[in-house]
Scaffold this active site. Structure first.
Site, PDB file in Angstrom:
ATOM      1  N   LYS A  38       0.850  -1.202   0.000  1.00 49.82           N
ATOM      2  CA  LYS A  38       0.000   0.000   0.000  1.00 49.82           C
ATOM      3  C   LYS A  38       0.880   1.245   0.000  1.00 49.82           C
ATOM      4  CE  LYS A  38      -0.207  -0.363   5.016  1.00 49.82           C
ATOM      5  NZ  LYS A  38      -0.892  -1.000   6.151  1.00 49.82           N
ATOM      6  N   TYR A 248      16.360  30.306   6.872  1.00 54.15           N
ATOM      7  CA  TYR A 248      15.168  30.990   7.397  1.00 54.15           C
ATOM      8  C   TYR A 248      15.262  31.201   8.903  1.00 54.15           C
ATOM      9  CZ  TYR A 248      12.245  30.660   3.180  1.00 54.15           C
ATOM     10  OH  TYR A 248      11.707  30.810   1.933  1.00 54.15           O
TER      11      TYR A 248
HETATM   12  C1  LIG Z   1      -0.099  -1.916   6.753  1.00 53.20           C
HETATM   13  C2  LIG Z   1      -0.629  -3.216   7.213  1.00 53.20           C
HETATM   14  C3  LIG Z   1       0.217  -4.324   7.328  1.00 53.20           C
HETATM   15  C4  LIG Z   1       1.721  -4.219   7.225  1.00 53.20           C
HETATM   16  O1  LIG Z   1       2.180  -3.700   8.462  1.00 53.20           O
HETATM   17  P1  LIG Z   1       3.726  -3.378   8.777  1.00 53.20           P
HETATM   18  O2  LIG Z   1       3.710  -2.925  10.187  1.00 53.20           O
HETATM   19  O3  LIG Z   1       4.126  -2.302   7.839  1.00 53.20           O
HETATM   20  O4  LIG Z   1       4.481  -4.634   8.570  1.00 53.20           O
HETATM   21  C5  LIG Z   1      -0.364  -5.551   7.607  1.00 53.20           C
HETATM   22  N1  LIG Z   1      -1.703  -5.649   7.807  1.00 53.20           N
HETATM   23  C6  LIG Z   1      -2.545  -4.595   7.736  1.00 53.20           C
HETATM   24  C7  LIG Z   1      -3.988  -4.788   7.971  1.00 53.20           C
HETATM   25  C8  LIG Z   1      -2.033  -3.341   7.458  1.00 53.20           C
HETATM   26  O5  LIG Z   1      -2.859  -2.286   7.406  1.00 53.20           O
END
Ligand SMILES: *Cc1c(COP(=O)(O)O)cnc(C)c1O
Length: 348
Positions: A38, A248
């Protein structure tokens, strides 16, 4: 002929990505090891990540939305699964029904929607204590699922990266669900959950962070290597006389005559202002401090120790995730996913 190159790039170590996945796969024991890709592969590029992990043998991929799924569908083949964590809103149904990806149904309404559309194979998320997405574990989950064709029953750990009773409670609750709720496979562990040990792996694990070099728990430091290496180009080298300020709001005062390099990288690229006066940049083996405020598109680095650094040179931004997290106060997840579109992403 030269091709145009941006003044900032992410060097992405494809070998490290695959080795990280293999380490997570070994730690998953008999369970299959999937990949959470994702947020565009946590900022690295989901298409590239999926291609590489497909070649390595990964068969289960996870994204959050149908927009993310659509950009990866061309990579799907027989035996490869792509699941959409957030399930199906009303607005998603058209795309979901014509997609080769499948939803992770999270609510009673989503289940009703999928059933009445005869949506076919799906996954289901049950909440075991995080109180985020998923069916209430205290409800009759099996009854709600009847009539669905469920590939994987999922739950998600709230605090896998800490040593807390909540993980053991979630493990017990999920084991209990497995005993009473029929599904093809059962899946609980993210990256941190994999580190917690074999009992958390069930049939399928879903690492994200650790694939990309994040260290969710100390156990991972033995097997997980850095994947993401930002670099930025020097736009100007300049002399700052003792007593002058830099950047800045003049937050940095040169106490002696100083030489600085101004680099093409700023908070609009995800190098946030918390790196002001704290970040570190390297020229070969020499570590150079970021001085003054991070600007939108620029940072200044003290190169007094490096007379050879000149306009046009590329410098390495120190981005070891646990170290950069400690330094900046940002999570390793934020450090990855905030890296912006202006970087050229270059796999090696
Ligand atoms: C993002 C996510 C993962 C992966 O988690 P990590 O901590 O990045 O390994 C797994 N399961 C779900 C439901 C997630 O939303």
């Amino acid at each position: 002929m030269t091709t145009f190159a941006a003044p900032l790039r992410l060097r992405l170590d494809g070998g490290a990505l695959v080795n990280n996945w293999r380490w997570l796969q070994r730690r998953s024991g008999t369970a299959a090891c999937g990949a959470a890709i994702k947020a565009d592969g946590y900022g690295t590029g989901a298409v590239q990540v999926m291609r590489r992990l497909l070649d390595a043998g990964c068969r289960d991929f996870f994204v959050s939305s149908w927009t993310e799924a659509a950009s990866l569908e061309h990579l799907l083949q027989d035996g490869v699964n792509l699941s959409v964590f957030h399930g199906v809103r009303v607005e998603d149904m058209g795309r979901a029904l014509s997609s080769k990806a499948r939803p992770v149904l999270c609510t009673a309404d989503q289940i009703a929607r999928w059933k009445s559309a005869s949506g076919g194979l799906c996954d289901v998320m049950v909440d075991t204590g995080m109180n985020r997405l998923g069916l209430d574990r205290r409800s009759d989950v099996a009854a709600q699922m009847s009539g669905l064709s469920v590939s994987t029953l999922l739950s998600h750990l709230a605090s896998g990266d800490e040593d807390t009773d909540l993980s053991t409670q979630q493990l017990e609750r999920f084991s209990d669900l497995r005993a009473h709720v029929p599904a093809g496979r059962y899946s609980l562990a993210n990256s941190a959950g994999i580190c917690l040990g074999q009992p958390y792996a069930f049939d399928l694990t879903r690492p994200g962070l650790a694939l990309y070099g994040g260290i969710p728990r100390p156990e991972a430091s033995e097997g997980i290597a850095q994947v993401v290496f930002p670099q930025a180009q020097v736009l100007q080298r300049r002399f700052v006389p003792s007593g002058d300020s830099i950047g800045y709001n003049a937050t940095h005062l040169a106490r002696t005559d100083t030489e600085i390099a101004v680099l093409n990288l700023g908070y609009a690229d995800g190098y946030l202002r918390c790196f002001s006066g704290r970040g570190v940049v390297s020229a070969g083996e020499t570590h150079l401090p970021v001085v003054g405020r991070v600007s939108m598109d620029l940072i200044a680095v003290d190169v007094s120790a490096m007379p050879s650094v000149k306009e046009g040179d590329w410098l390495d931004i120190d981005y070891d995730l646990p170290a950069a997290s400690a330094l900046s106060g940002l999570s390793q997840y934020e450090l990855l996913t905030s890296l912006g579109p202006r970087f050229d992403r270059v796999w090696f």
